[in-house]
Scaffold this motif. Structure first.
Motif, short mmCIF file in Angstrom:
data_model
loop_
_atom_site.label_atom_id
_atom_site.label_comp_id
_atom_site.label_asym_id
_atom_site.label_seq_id
_atom_site.Cartn_x
_atom_site.Cartn_y
_atom_site.Cartn_z
N GLU A 84 0.82 -1.22 0.00
CA GLU A 84 0.00 0.00 0.00
C GLU A 84 0.85 1.26 0.00
OE1 GLU A 84 -3.63 -0.24 2.67
OE2 GLU A 84 -2.65 -2.13 3.13
N ARG A 85 1.95 1.24 0.77
CA ARG A 85 2.71 2.49 0.88
C ARG A 85 3.57 2.79 -0.35
NH1 ARG A 85 8.03 1.65 3.02
NH2 ARG A 85 8.34 -0.44 3.82
N VAL A 86 3.94 1.75 -1.13
CA VAL A 86 4.80 2.02 -2.28
C VAL A 86 4.01 2.28 -3.56
CG1 VAL A 86 6.76 0.76 -1.35
CG2 VAL A 86 5.15 -0.43 -2.82
N LEU A 87 2.73 1.88 -3.62
CA LEU A 87 1.98 2.07 -4.86
C LEU A 87 1.79 3.55 -5.20
CD1 LEU A 87 -0.76 -0.74 -4.87
CD2 LEU A 87 1.36 -0.64 -6.15
N GLY A 88 1.85 4.40 -4.18
CA GLY A 88 1.73 5.84 -4.43
C GLY A 88 2.91 6.43 -5.17
N MET A 89 4.03 5.70 -5.24
CA MET A 89 5.24 6.21 -5.91
C MET A 89 5.22 5.97 -7.41
SD MET A 89 8.57 5.44 -3.59
CE MET A 89 8.59 3.67 -3.66
N VAL A 90 4.32 5.07 -7.87
CA VAL A 90 4.41 4.62 -9.27
C VAL A 90 3.20 5.07 -10.09
CG1 VAL A 90 5.81 2.63 -8.61
CG2 VAL A 90 3.34 2.38 -8.73
N ASN A 91 3.34 4.97 -11.42
CA ASN A 91 2.26 5.36 -12.33
C ASN A 91 1.62 4.17 -13.03
OD1 ASN A 91 4.62 7.59 -12.54
ND2 ASN A 91 2.61 8.56 -12.45
N GLY A 92 2.25 3.01 -12.88
CA GLY A 92 1.71 1.82 -13.53
C GLY A 92 2.21 0.59 -12.81
N CYS A 93 1.66 -0.57 -13.19
CA CYS A 93 2.09 -1.81 -12.51
C CYS A 93 2.09 -2.98 -13.48
CB CYS A 93 1.19 -2.10 -11.31
SG CYS A 93 -0.55 -2.21 -11.71
N LEU A 94 3.00 -3.90 -13.23
CA LEU A 94 2.98 -5.19 -13.92
C LEU A 94 2.24 -6.15 -13.00
CD1 LEU A 94 6.69 -5.57 -15.16
CD2 LEU A 94 4.76 -4.64 -16.41
N VAL A 95 1.08 -6.64 -13.45
CA VAL A 95 0.30 -7.59 -12.64
C VAL A 95 0.69 -8.99 -13.10
CG1 VAL A 95 -2.01 -8.31 -11.95
CG2 VAL A 95 -1.58 -5.92 -12.53
N LEU A 96 1.42 -9.70 -12.25
CA LEU A 96 1.87 -11.05 -12.60
C LEU A 96 0.83 -12.07 -12.16
CD1 LEU A 96 4.79 -10.29 -13.40
CD2 LEU A 96 5.54 -12.18 -12.01
N VAL A 97 0.45 -12.96 -13.08
CA VAL A 97 -0.51 -14.01 -12.73
C VAL A 97 0.05 -15.34 -13.22
CG1 VAL A 97 -2.93 -14.75 -12.86
CG2 VAL A 97 -2.38 -12.33 -13.12
N ASP A 98 0.01 -16.35 -12.36
CA ASP A 98 0.49 -17.68 -12.71
C ASP A 98 -0.41 -18.28 -13.79
OD1 ASP A 98 0.65 -20.67 -12.51
OD2 ASP A 98 2.14 -20.20 -10.96
N ALA A 99 0.20 -18.81 -14.86
CA ALA A 99 -0.57 -19.32 -16.01
C ALA A 99 -1.42 -20.53 -15.64
CB ALA A 99 0.38 -19.68 -17.14
N ALA A 100 -1.12 -21.21 -14.54
CA ALA A 100 -1.92 -22.36 -14.12
C ALA A 100 -2.88 -22.00 -12.99
CB ALA A 100 -1.00 -23.50 -13.68
N GLU A 101 -2.37 -21.29 -11.98
CA GLU A 101 -3.19 -20.99 -10.79
C GLU A 101 -4.23 -19.91 -11.06
OE1 GLU A 101 -0.81 -20.15 -7.37
OE2 GLU A 101 0.19 -22.09 -7.39
N GLY A 102 -3.91 -18.96 -11.94
CA GLY A 102 -4.82 -17.85 -12.18
C GLY A 102 -4.82 -16.85 -11.03
N ILE A 122 -0.31 -3.58 -16.70
CA ILE A 122 0.09 -4.47 -17.79
C ILE A 122 0.01 -5.87 -17.19
CG2 ILE A 122 2.01 -5.25 -19.24
CD1 ILE A 122 3.03 -2.36 -19.30
N VAL A 123 -0.79 -6.75 -17.80
CA VAL A 123 -0.95 -8.10 -17.24
C VAL A 123 0.11 -9.02 -17.85
CG1 VAL A 123 -2.50 -10.10 -17.10
CG2 VAL A 123 -3.40 -7.80 -16.76
N VAL A 124 0.89 -9.66 -16.98
CA VAL A 124 1.93 -10.59 -17.41
C VAL A 124 1.52 -12.00 -16.95
CG1 VAL A 124 4.39 -11.17 -17.31
CG2 VAL A 124 3.68 -8.78 -17.14
N ILE A 125 1.25 -12.87 -17.92
CA ILE A 125 0.90 -14.26 -17.59
C ILE A 125 2.22 -15.04 -17.53
CG2 ILE A 125 -0.48 -16.27 -18.24
CD1 ILE A 125 -2.15 -13.74 -17.65
N ASN A 126 2.65 -15.35 -16.30
CA ASN A 126 3.96 -15.97 -16.08
C ASN A 126 3.85 -17.50 -16.01
OD1 ASN A 126 6.73 -16.03 -15.62
ND2 ASN A 126 6.53 -15.75 -13.41
N LYS A 127 4.97 -18.17 -16.12
CA LYS A 127 5.09 -19.64 -16.02
C LYS A 127 4.26 -20.35 -17.10
CE LYS A 127 5.73 -19.36 -10.98
NZ LYS A 127 5.47 -19.95 -9.69
N ILE A 128 4.29 -19.83 -18.33
CA ILE A 128 3.48 -20.47 -19.40
C ILE A 128 4.11 -21.79 -19.85
CG2 ILE A 128 2.46 -18.32 -20.26
CD1 ILE A 128 4.52 -18.62 -22.61
N ASP A 129 5.30 -22.12 -19.30
CA ASP A 129 5.92 -23.40 -19.65
C ASP A 129 5.42 -24.54 -18.75
OD1 ASP A 129 7.13 -22.10 -17.53
OD2 ASP A 129 9.06 -23.10 -17.80
#
Length: 593
Positions: A84-102, A122-129
């Protein structure tokens, strides 16, 4: 220089810190930075040991002449205050989501905070392998979650990347894999807006993190909202109560890779560190000397769990630790509150402190850190923080997600039902099943160990605070009593061997024990006083089999989290730098009846 400021947010174990490693390695190939170790951002010992991120930290890379500040955040719900305290410093975020767990419970929490602040995701679907990866379905689930959380049309029109962070690969199209991260960098430059930066306006910066240097003293970190500041400039520190303190900037720093670089001047838009502002607290504003103006103070969600901290009063007190008095404990807790924004400390008596945090893990990390620093402390069982709403007693509620083999699910569901849990969703996933519950927070104390035992170690459990609900009534979480020592001295193998059928032991033969110390778990519901200090009586008559080796069942070694989950209201956990012991609050057995 132009800047982009981004945070990497996700549920625990979805690959945030590994992605940061890959980004840093990529820029190393571009000709700057330094050698990157695995999970380089998890710099503290506890983070390395547990494989989790506890503190939010920032780094920076340079790509096509633009500096990208990256903030790595924790994934555990208990460290939500860090996010919560660091999100105020940024203008955007990479939202990482596990490709299996969702999307998982913590994904929901951090996404809600990011959406409220209007950050571009920006949504990043990680662990697609992964063999069980389902990237298209996970993209749809993420979209549904963001729509449910009230995202704007612009936020819902998010770009998508597919990644294998461990191998340093990220790409826009599944059928066109790339060997590096350049498409991720391009997407950040294209979609994340540059911070609004007025260089000529009076200087202003919100303190979002604190550090300490042996040479420079306290160092404040944050993003400069406007203006510039030079080495040697005088500034005003605006405290939370509106009072001001004049300070001098001894040294400004900027970040590149894993290094903090000394510079003469820093300007708006950059995430920087300033040495010389001694009395600063998180949430306060460093402002221009002539025209000081305060920024809004950081607010974080309220704590939900509390514990009583006391100096160690057992017969073994002072034998092991360096800091053993209530004054030491008081000073250490005051110091912790300065940097740990979601922690609250209340002095009940001079030697008793009520410490409130986000969950058991949040408080146990503090205890483990203190123990390693040389403190001796004893703590009571975790208690939920109860609120009164409209004259009615309300308690914290958790959203619980369990992933486990389908064949073992019915027993787990039965246990959660007896703990006042309500099932809200059940979704088969091949041979496994995902079950979601709404359940009182206190019902989860002691459940993790039981869940792992019931699922033979194959279950995955995660939960997140989900608001307050009316008091659910009595919940019995522990079925067994304790085995309590009734003598002082070393424990003998002969005594433990004789008592093995009474329950499970927590101690080895030879361990020093005292009256009132818990040495094991009783097989029955009541506590039982036992004598583990009795050795075999020796005679001058030899009997057959007298010298046979005693076969002892190995003791159950409790970690700090296990100990906190195990104790009941009349018991304490005693922590010293080298030992974790359990004891009764009242040591004398005749006063306990």
């Amino acid at each position: 220089m132009e800047y982009r400021n981004i945070a990497i947010i996700a549920h625990v174990d979805h690959g945030k810190t590994t992605l940061v490693d890959a980004l840093l390695r990529q820029t190393l190939k571009l000709g700057h930075g330094e050698e990157i170790t695995e999970r380089a951002m998890d710099s503290n010992d506890l983070e390395k040991e547990r494989g989790i991120t506890i503190l939010a930290k920032n780094t920076a890379v340079e790509y096509q002449g633009i500096k990208i500040n990256i903030v790595d955040t924790p994934g555990h719900a208990d460290f939500g205050g860090e996010v919560e305290r660091v999100l105020g410093m940024v203008n955007g975020c990479l939202v990482l989501v596990d490709a299996a767990e969702g999307p998982m419970p913590q994904t929901r929490f951090v996404l809600r905070k990011a959406i409220e602040l209007g950050l571009k995701p920006i949504v990043v679907i990680n662990k697609i392998d992964r063999q069980d990866a389902r990237p298209e379905e996970v993209v749809n689930l993420t979209f549904d979650l963001m729509a449910e959380l009230g995202a704007s049309d612009d936020q819902l029109d998010f770009p998508i990347l597919y990644a294998i962070a461990r191998e340093g690969k990220a790409f826009k199209e599944l059928d066109k894999p790339q060997d590096d991260m350049h498409e991720l960098f391009d997407m950040v430059l294209e979609h994340i807006p540059a911070p609004a930066a007025d260089l000529d306006a009076p200087f202003q910066m919100l303190v979002t993190n604190l550090d300490y240097s042996e040479y420079m003293g306290r160092i404040v970190l944050g993003r400069i909202q406007r203006g510039t500041v030079k080495k040697g400039d005088f500034v005003q520190l605006i405290h939370k109560d509106g009072t001001m303190t004049k300070s001098r900037i001894v040294q400004p720093y900027t970040h590149m890779g894993l290094r903090r670089i000394e510079v003469d001047q820093v300007s708006a838009g950059d995430i920087v560190a300033l040495a010389g502002v001694e009395d600063a607290q998180i949430g306060e504003t460093v402002a221009d000397l002539a025209d000081p103006e305060a920024l809004p103070i950081i607010t974080v969600d309220e704590p939900t769990v509390s514990m009583i901290f006391q100096p160690n009063t057992s017969p073994f007190a002072g034998k092991d630790g360096k800091y053993v008095t209530s004054r030491h404990l008081n000073d250490r807790l005051k110091k912790e509150v300065m940097t740990n924004v979601s922690l609250k400390v209340e002095e009940i008596r001079p030697d008793e402190f009520k410490v409130s945090g986000r969950g058991e893990l949040h408080l146990s990390i503090l205890l483990e850190t203190m123990r390693r620093e040389g403190y001796e402390v004893q703590v009571g069982a975790p208690q939920v923080i109860i609120r009164e709403i409209d004259g009615e007693k309300h308690e914290p509620l958790e959203h619980l997600v369990l992933d486990m083999p389908e064949s073992l699910s019915s027993a787990v569901i039965g246990v959660l039902g007896s703990r006042k849990g309500q099932m809200v969703n059940m979704e088969p996933q091949g041979s496994r099943v995902r079950v979601e519950f709404k359940i009182p927070s206190r019902a989860l104390f002691g459940f993790r160990t039981q869940f792992l035992t019931m699922t033979q170690g194959e279950g995955i459990m995660s939960h997140i605070f989900d608001g307050y609900a009316p008091w659910a009534g009595e919940i019995k979480s522990r079925q067994n009593g304790s085995l309590v020592s009734m003598e002082d001295g070393p424990a003998f193998a002969y005594s433990i061997w004789k008592l093995q059928d009474r329950g499970n032991f927590f101690i080895d033969a030879g361990a020093e024990v005292y009256v009132g110390m818990i040495v094991g778990e009783n097989a029955r519901e009541q506590d039982m006083n036992v004598n583990v200090c009795k050795n075999k009586k020796l005679t001058n008559v030899r009997s057959s089999g007298a010298d046979d080796a005693l076969t002892l069942i190995p003791p159950r070694k409790l970690s700090l989290e296990d100990a906190l989950e195990y104790i009941s209201e009349d018991e304490l956990v005693e922590l010293t730098p080298h030992s974790i012991r359990l004891r009764k609050k009242v040591l004398n057995p005749s006063f306990r009846k």
